[in-house]
Structures are given as C-alpha cells and as structure tokens.
Design an enzyme around this catalytic site. Structure first.
Site, PDB file in Angstrom:
ATOM      1  N   ALA A  23       1.768  -3.420   5.526  1.00 22.92           N
ATOM      2  CA  ALA A  23       1.688  -2.291   4.602  1.00 22.92           C
ATOM      3  C   ALA A  23       1.381  -0.998   5.350  1.00 22.92           C
ATOM      4  O   ALA A  23       1.971   0.055   5.071  1.00 22.92           O
ATOM      5  CB  ALA A  23       0.632  -2.554   3.539  1.00 22.92           C
ATOM      6  N   GLU A  24       0.438  -1.047   6.308  1.00 23.79           N
ATOM      7  CA  GLU A  24       0.133   0.127   7.119  1.00 23.79           C
ATOM      8  C   GLU A  24      -0.208  -0.255   8.548  1.00 23.79           C
ATOM      9  O   GLU A  24      -0.684  -1.371   8.810  1.00 23.79           O
ATOM     10  CB  GLU A  24      -1.041   0.931   6.543  1.00 23.79           C
ATOM     11  CG  GLU A  24      -0.679   1.847   5.392  1.00 23.79           C
ATOM     12  CD  GLU A  24      -0.955   1.217   4.049  1.00 23.79           C
ATOM     13  OE1 GLU A  24      -0.447   1.746   3.032  1.00 23.79           O
ATOM     14  OE2 GLU A  24      -1.661   0.189   4.003  1.00 23.79           O
ATOM     15  N   THR A  25       0.019   0.699   9.439  1.00 22.84           N
ATOM     16  CA  THR A  25      -0.373   0.617  10.840  1.00 22.84           C
ATOM     17  C   THR A  25      -1.087   1.913  11.183  1.00 22.84           C
ATOM     18  O   THR A  25      -0.645   2.993  10.780  1.00 22.84           O
ATOM     19  CB  THR A  25       0.853   0.438  11.752  1.00 22.84           C
ATOM     20  OG1 THR A  25       1.529  -0.773  11.401  1.00 22.84           O
ATOM     21  CG2 THR A  25       0.464   0.389  13.217  1.00 22.84           C
ATOM     22  N   HIS A  36      -7.519   0.717   2.758  1.00 18.21           N
ATOM     23  CA  HIS A  36      -7.778  -0.442   3.618  1.00 18.21           C
ATOM     24  C   HIS A  36      -7.530  -0.123   5.086  1.00 18.21           C
ATOM     25  O   HIS A  36      -8.248  -0.643   5.954  1.00 18.21           O
ATOM     26  CB  HIS A  36      -7.007  -1.684   3.114  1.00 18.21           C
ATOM     27  CG  HIS A  36      -5.720  -1.991   3.785  1.00 18.21           C
ATOM     28  ND1 HIS A  36      -4.531  -1.388   3.431  1.00 18.21           N
ATOM     29  CD2 HIS A  36      -5.415  -2.849   4.800  1.00 18.21           C
ATOM     30  CE1 HIS A  36      -3.559  -1.872   4.185  1.00 18.21           C
ATOM     31  NE2 HIS A  36      -4.061  -2.752   5.021  1.00 18.21           N
TER      32      HIS A  36
END
Length: 278
Positions: free
Chosen positions: A45-47, A76
């Site tokens: 979802a994210e980096t 998060h």
C-alpha cells in the site's frame, strides 16, 4: 547503492495480520522518480523513504509513496517508519516521542515498546459530500444511496470520503467493484453491537491503486475520529476500531481524545530487516 531496508507490520499485535509498509533507510540521493518506481515494485500500500530532517525540531524526514503517487501524510507509514527508524539505531530528541517531518508538517509519534500512536494532523477539507458524488460513491460500493446514513470529506493527506452505514454488518457485507471506484478514496464505518472488542468496523477502498482495499488505515481512522466526535457521536475518551476483517487481517486501531488532540495508535512489528540496492 546499497541501503538499509525494513518491512514493518502495523496496527496488529500479531505479525503478518496488520498492514505492512516498506521502509528505505538512508534515502539521500534518490530522485522522486526512483522512489515512485520502487514503491510500485514493492506492491504494498505504501513505501517510505527516510531522510535527514530540514528542521531542528524533527528527528527525521519521510517521503511516503503509494504505487501511483506521493502522499504528504499517511498513518500506518508514519508508525511503521518511526519504529523502523528506532530499531535501526535512531535516538529521538525526547525520550518516548519521535517527531517526524513530512509533507503535512511535523507529526508527533508516541512510542511505548511496540505500541505507537501519532497525533492526528488537522483536516484540510472537512465538509458534506455533494449529492452527485454520493450517487457515485453508492454505485462504487454496490449499494443503494439510501443506505448511506451520513458522509463527509475527510482530507488529511489522502482525499478520503467518509461514509457511515447503519452497522458493522453492513460494512462487512460490502462487495464493491474495483473498476467502479475510479479515483475515489472511500472510507466506510459502522458500529458493532455491544460485546464486540471493537466499537466500530472500518473498511478503506482506494481507486486507481492496485492495492484497492487497504488492510488498516491510520489516516482514514484519524479523519473518522474527528468526524464522529464533531457529529455528536458519544465517543467519550476514545474507542477501538477494527479493520481488515473482510480480507483476512486483524487490525485494531486505538483512538484517544485528549482535549482538542486526537491520537491514533496501534502495535507495530518489524518483520523484515536487510538491504536493498537502489
């Protein structure tokens, strides 16, 4: 160049049942294009990419990317980045609290072992959703417009539209069409019956993103916490929200109200630590 790399599972006390975030340490010298390309490759979802701060008030600076775009803030990834930075040897200026610099400004993160909480940033858009947009939202969720109890813009980085349904069962029963989401980011909340360990059930749907249902979402829960209190919901000093249930995760998000401040917390576990060549 070889850089330190971590993957952190956030918002679950049990590893691999929360929401993972990839963290690249020592990210100086990387271009925005390189960061975006790597974020797409991780298929998470994210980096995030950790950098030296540009202000003495911050402990580190972070840039946050989904597979398709950069966010000024996300929940998060904030907690996961803070824990990764600490586990890699970072020493905060104030014991028990990390100050993160990001596109949304400075964000405080409280740390107690593997339990972390960030101070929710202010909403930059908080207003009712127009009727044409609500019709589109209902269509994307696969429900009749009449089932939407309330809705509001909840923008604090990602452009969330918050949607309230009658109860948690209706939230869990949603079967949206990913193709119908378009560019919408929709967060849905419904209340559990008494006796459940969580007060609310939350789901988050992301348009134009390969990870189209986010397992557990800090920024959305921060916006929902503000909205629920402002709408007169009797939330007292706080509550627990469950998220990820419909897709096999066991996310738990703690919401705490301290005067005008809202803290969004949960457990985090470093599951992977190694190196990456970028």
């Amino acid at each position: 160049m070889t850089r330190r790399y971590s993957e952190v599972d956030v918002f679950s006390p049990v590893a691999f049942l929360g929401n993972p975030v990839a963290v690249v340490h020592d990210a100086e010298g990387l271009t925005s294009e390189q960061m975006q390309r790597f974020a797409k490759w991780t298929n998470l979802a994210e980096t995030t990419f950790l950098l030296p701060p540009t202000t003495a008030a911050a402990d580190y600076r972070v840039r946050i990317f989904s597979a398709t775009q950069e966010f000024p803030f996300a929940g998060h990834p904030t907690l996961g980045s803070a824990l990764a930075w600490l586990r890699a040897g970072g020493v905060p200026q104030r014991p028990g609290e990390v100050v993160q610099e990001c596109g949304a400004g400075l964000v405080r993160v409280r740390v107690d072992e593997q339990m972390l909480a960030f101070e929710a940033p202010p909403l930059t858009r908080f207003e009712p959703v127009g009727e044409p947009e609500l019709e589109q939202v209902a269509g994307a969720l696969g429900i009749q417009r009449s089932r939407i109890v309330d809705a509001s813009w909840l923008v604090n980085g990602p452009g969330w539209i918050g949607v309230r349904l009658a109860n948690a069962a209706e939230v869990l029963a949603l079967r949206p069409d990913p193709a119908g989401l378009g560019s919408l980011c929709i967060g849905v909340v419904g209340e559990h019956a008494p006796g459940h360990d969580a007060r609310f059930e939350v789901r988050a749907f992301l348009g134009d993103d390969p990870v189209w249902e986010d397992p557990i979402t800090g920024s959305l829960n921060a916006g929902l916490a503000h909205w629920l209190r402002e709408s007169g919901e009797p939330v007292g000093g706080g509550y627990t929200a469950a998220q990820g249930t419909a897709i096999g995760h066991e996310g738990r998000v703690t919401v705490s109200y301290e005067g005008d401040r809202i803290w969004i917390g949960g457990h985090a576990v470093v599951c992977v630590h190694g190196e990456v060549t970028l």
